[in-house]
Design an enzyme around this catalytic site. Structure first.
Site, PDB file in Angstrom:
ATOM      1  N   HIS A   9      -2.712   7.849  -2.920  1.00 56.90           N
ATOM      2  CA  HIS A   9      -2.304   7.171  -1.890  1.00 56.90           C
ATOM      3  C   HIS A   9      -3.062   7.360  -0.442  1.00 56.90           C
ATOM      4  CE1 HIS A   9       2.655   8.805  -3.631  1.00 56.90           C
ATOM      5  NE2 HIS A   9       1.919   7.340  -3.644  1.00 56.90           N
ATOM      6  N   LYS A  13      -6.812   9.261   0.997  1.00 61.77           N
ATOM      7  CA  LYS A  13      -8.298   8.613   0.425  1.00 61.77           C
ATOM      8  C   LYS A  13      -9.633   9.536   0.309  1.00 61.77           C
ATOM      9  CE  LYS A  13      -6.131   4.598   0.630  1.00 61.77           C
ATOM     10  NZ  LYS A  13      -4.889   4.275  -0.683  1.00 61.77           N
ATOM     11  N   THR A  35      -6.777   0.383  -6.965  1.00 57.31           N
ATOM     12  CA  THR A  35      -6.235  -0.467  -6.204  1.00 57.31           C
ATOM     13  C   THR A  35      -6.583  -0.536  -4.998  1.00 57.31           C
ATOM     14  OG1 THR A  35      -5.366   1.675  -5.678  1.00 57.31           O
ATOM     15  CG2 THR A  35      -3.805   0.419  -6.995  1.00 57.31           C
ATOM     16  N   GLY A  36      -6.706  -1.850  -4.170  1.00 58.72           N
ATOM     17  CA  GLY A  36      -7.370  -2.415  -3.359  1.00 58.72           C
ATOM     18  C   GLY A  36      -7.985  -1.354  -2.069  1.00 58.72           C
ATOM     19  N   THR A  37      -7.113  -0.799  -1.300  1.00 56.92           N
ATOM     20  CA  THR A  37      -7.627  -0.174  -0.496  1.00 56.92           C
ATOM     21  C   THR A  37      -8.142   1.121  -0.913  1.00 56.92           C
ATOM     22  OG1 THR A  37      -5.155  -1.007   0.445  1.00 56.92           O
ATOM     23  CG2 THR A  37      -6.453   1.009   1.536  1.00 56.92           C
ATOM     24  N   THR A  38      -8.013   2.211  -2.047  1.00 49.25           N
ATOM     25  CA  THR A  38      -8.495   2.520  -2.381  1.00 49.25           C
ATOM     26  C   THR A  38      -9.910   2.574  -2.933  1.00 49.25           C
ATOM     27  OG1 THR A  38      -6.593   4.157  -3.437  1.00 49.25           O
ATOM     28  CG2 THR A  38      -8.719   4.853  -4.434  1.00 49.25           C
ATOM     29  N   SER A  54      -3.475  -3.886  -4.048  1.00 52.70           N
ATOM     30  CA  SER A  54      -3.380  -2.688  -3.080  1.00 52.70           C
ATOM     31  C   SER A  54      -1.825  -1.993  -3.947  1.00 52.70           C
ATOM     32  CB  SER A  54      -3.341  -3.025  -1.619  1.00 52.70           C
ATOM     33  OG  SER A  54      -1.902  -3.018  -1.612  1.00 52.70           O
ATOM     34  N   GLY A  55      -1.874  -0.032  -4.140  1.00 54.03           N
ATOM     35  CA  GLY A  55      -0.609   0.255  -4.109  1.00 54.03           C
ATOM     36  C   GLY A  55       0.799  -0.648  -4.447  1.00 54.03           C
ATOM     37  N   ASP A  60      -0.430  -0.872  -8.380  1.00 53.10           N
ATOM     38  CA  ASP A  60      -0.146   0.787  -9.824  1.00 53.10           C
ATOM     39  C   ASP A  60       0.409  -0.083 -10.384  1.00 53.10           C
ATOM     40  OD1 ASP A  60      -0.834   2.397  -7.453  1.00 53.10           O
ATOM     41  OD2 ASP A  60       1.302   1.840  -6.922  1.00 53.10           O
ATOM     42  N   ASP A  80       0.378  11.729  -2.491  1.00 58.03           N
ATOM     43  CA  ASP A  80       0.767  12.594  -1.943  1.00 58.03           C
ATOM     44  C   ASP A  80       2.054  12.658  -2.521  1.00 58.03           C
ATOM     45  OD1 ASP A  80       1.193  13.538   0.540  1.00 58.03           O
ATOM     46  OD2 ASP A  80       0.887  11.542   1.766  1.00 58.03           O
ATOM     47  N   HIS A  87       6.924   2.221  -2.741  1.00 56.46           N
ATOM     48  CA  HIS A  87       6.758   1.141  -4.308  1.00 56.46           C
ATOM     49  C   HIS A  87       7.089   2.530  -5.088  1.00 56.46           C
ATOM     50  CE1 HIS A  87       2.620   2.951  -2.756  1.00 56.46           C
ATOM     51  NE2 HIS A  87       2.629   2.539  -4.214  1.00 56.46           N
ATOM     52  N   ASP A  90       7.016   1.518  -8.625  1.00 53.26           N
ATOM     53  CA  ASP A  90       5.849   0.889  -9.563  1.00 53.26           C
ATOM     54  C   ASP A  90       5.147   2.390  -9.802  1.00 53.26           C
ATOM     55  OD1 ASP A  90       6.475  -1.201  -9.518  1.00 53.26           O
ATOM     56  OD2 ASP A  90       5.138  -1.631  -7.769  1.00 53.26           O
ATOM     57  N   ARG A  96       5.149   6.784 -15.856  1.00 52.57           N
ATOM     58  CA  ARG A  96       5.953   6.302 -18.074  1.00 52.57           C
ATOM     59  C   ARG A  96       5.025   5.792 -18.741  1.00 52.57           C
ATOM     60  NH1 ARG A  96       9.475   3.236 -15.571  1.00 52.57           N
ATOM     61  NH2 ARG A  96       8.763   1.757 -16.360  1.00 52.57           N
TER      62      ARG A  96
END
Length: 121
Positions: A9, A13, A35-38, A54-55, A60, A80, A87, A90, A96
């Protein structure tokens, strides 16, 4: 080569980048998906990263699908716990799927280190 997914989150980061730097040699032995930003932050460490969306835009869900297909050995997801996330469905789905398909999922650096030691050492 095993595949490890990295997600963080926004408020986590910097912690993820520090974690990656601390485990860079072990992580070099794995395929990294994020994920994109991470992933864009992790790329700055010099690791090769397969970037997903991105998430909030479906990243996700993409990683959850990979886990369901048996393409992910472990997920390190620095969440976080105090933040609100649009989201959240997601995120819950990813958790799960991780439980359903018995994919190790770490949500903090301590368990992330255990996943790396268990899968990559």
């Amino acid at each position: 080569m095993k595949t490890i997914a990295l997600i963080a989150h926004d408020g986590k980061k910097a912690e993820m980048v520090a974690f990656v730097k601390d485990h860079i040699e072990s992580l070099r032995k794995a395929n990294i998906v994020a994920t994109g930003t991470t992933g864009s932050h992790v790329l700055k460490t010099g690791l090769d990263v397969d970037l997903k969306l991105s998430g909030p835009k479906g990243g996700d869900a993409q990683i959850a699908a990979m886990a369901a297909e048996g393409k992910i050995a472990g997920i390190i997801f620095f969440r976080d716990p105090l933040g609100q996330h649009p989201h959240e469905p997601d995120i819950q789905m990813l958790m799960r799927i991780s439980d359903l398909y018995n994919v190790p999922l770490a949500t903090n650096p301590a368990t992330g280190s255990l996943i790396i030691e268990g899968l990559l050492a």
